[in-house]
Scaffold this motif. Structure first.
Motif, mmCIF file in Angstrom:
data_model
loop_
_atom_site.group_PDB
_atom_site.id
_atom_site.type_symbol
_atom_site.label_atom_id
_atom_site.label_comp_id
_atom_site.label_asym_id
_atom_site.label_seq_id
_atom_site.Cartn_x
_atom_site.Cartn_y
_atom_site.Cartn_z
ATOM 1 N N SER A 74 0.835 -1.211 0.000
ATOM 2 C CA SER A 74 0.000 0.000 0.000
ATOM 3 C C SER A 74 0.865 1.255 0.000
ATOM 4 O O SER A 74 0.591 2.208 -0.724
ATOM 5 C CB SER A 74 -0.914 0.032 1.232
ATOM 6 O OG SER A 74 -1.827 -1.010 1.213
ATOM 7 N N LEU A 75 1.917 1.237 0.819
ATOM 8 C CA LEU A 75 2.824 2.387 0.880
ATOM 9 C C LEU A 75 3.534 2.582 -0.454
ATOM 10 O O LEU A 75 3.628 3.697 -0.962
ATOM 11 C CB LEU A 75 3.847 2.210 2.006
ATOM 12 C CG LEU A 75 4.848 3.347 2.193
ATOM 13 C CD1 LEU A 75 4.142 4.613 2.664
ATOM 14 C CD2 LEU A 75 5.917 2.950 3.186
ATOM 15 N N ARG A 76 4.009 1.502 -1.036
ATOM 16 C CA ARG A 76 4.736 1.589 -2.315
ATOM 17 C C ARG A 76 3.839 2.029 -3.465
ATOM 18 O O ARG A 76 4.297 2.679 -4.396
ATOM 19 C CB ARG A 76 5.377 0.251 -2.642
ATOM 20 C CG ARG A 76 6.569 -0.051 -1.779
ATOM 21 C CD ARG A 76 7.243 -1.316 -2.195
ATOM 22 N NE ARG A 76 8.396 -1.568 -1.335
ATOM 23 C CZ ARG A 76 8.897 -2.747 -1.106
ATOM 24 N NH1 ARG A 76 8.370 -3.823 -1.673
ATOM 25 N NH2 ARG A 76 9.933 -2.884 -0.321
ATOM 26 N N SER A 77 2.565 1.662 -3.420
ATOM 27 C CA SER A 77 1.662 2.018 -4.511
ATOM 28 C C SER A 77 1.110 3.433 -4.371
ATOM 29 O O SER A 77 0.435 3.932 -5.270
ATOM 30 C CB SER A 77 0.513 1.012 -4.602
ATOM 31 O OG SER A 77 -0.324 1.135 -3.470
ATOM 32 N N SER A 78 1.406 4.078 -3.256
ATOM 33 C CA SER A 78 0.951 5.449 -3.043
ATOM 34 C C SER A 78 1.573 6.355 -4.102
ATOM 35 O O SER A 78 2.739 6.227 -4.454
ATOM 36 C CB SER A 78 1.351 5.913 -1.646
ATOM 37 O OG SER A 78 0.902 7.215 -1.418
ATOM 38 N N GLU A 79 0.772 7.282 -4.599
ATOM 39 C CA GLU A 79 1.220 8.166 -5.672
ATOM 40 C C GLU A 79 2.321 9.125 -5.221
ATOM 41 O O GLU A 79 3.225 9.458 -5.974
ATOM 42 C CB GLU A 79 0.020 8.961 -6.204
ATOM 43 C CG GLU A 79 0.292 9.701 -7.479
ATOM 44 C CD GLU A 79 -0.963 10.339 -8.047
ATOM 45 O OE1 GLU A 79 -0.817 11.393 -8.689
ATOM 46 O OE2 GLU A 79 -2.064 9.801 -7.855
#
Length: 143
Positions: A74-79
């Protein structure tokens, strides 16, 4: 003579207070809080350990234990990456201070068993203290 000694002592005391809370470089409390906050709010807990007191490490170990692979995804996929700004530094005395840190666009670790969620902006109070001759974040709970 006593009067000049008192004035000299007062000047030295005030100078120590200003200098200890106003150092620049790696041992500046503002720099320590900024480095800690950037590591902590990007969930780089191992890196954040470098900026905390020995007793504060347990809080970072606890935070790290609450993050699972899905949370990291989730953190990595954050824009956007979290943004950190130390907006204020209040010196309490010559060995303690309280920083106000504005964090924008970050993932909040929620309750145990729940996944993190995005938060647009929040201010945090982060205490710092002299540990030996170095300024360190002193956690009594997680930010």
């Amino acid at each position: 003579m006593n009067k000049s000694f008192g004035i000299c002592f007062l000047v030295m005391f005030i100078s120590t207070l200003v200098i200890s809370c106003g150092k620049e470089g790696d041992n500046d409390p503002r720099t320590v809080v900024d480095s800690f906050s950037n590591a902590y709010f990007n969930w780089r807990f191992k890196e954040a350990i470098s900026y905390v007191t020995f007793d504060s490490r347990k809080w970072l170990r606890f935070a790290a234990s609450q993050v699972d692979a899905e949370d990291v995804d989730s953190l990595r996929s954050s824009e956007f990456a979290p943004s950190v700004e130390v907006v204020d530094m209040d010196c309490i005395d010559d060995s303690t201070a309280m920083a106000t840190v504005k964090v924008t666009n970050f993932m909040v670790l929620d309750s145990i068993g729940k996944h993190p969620h995005n938060e647009a902006e929040r201010n945090f109070k982060i205490p710092v203290s002299l540990s030996g001759n170095y300024w360190r974040v002193k956690l009594t709970h997680l930010p």
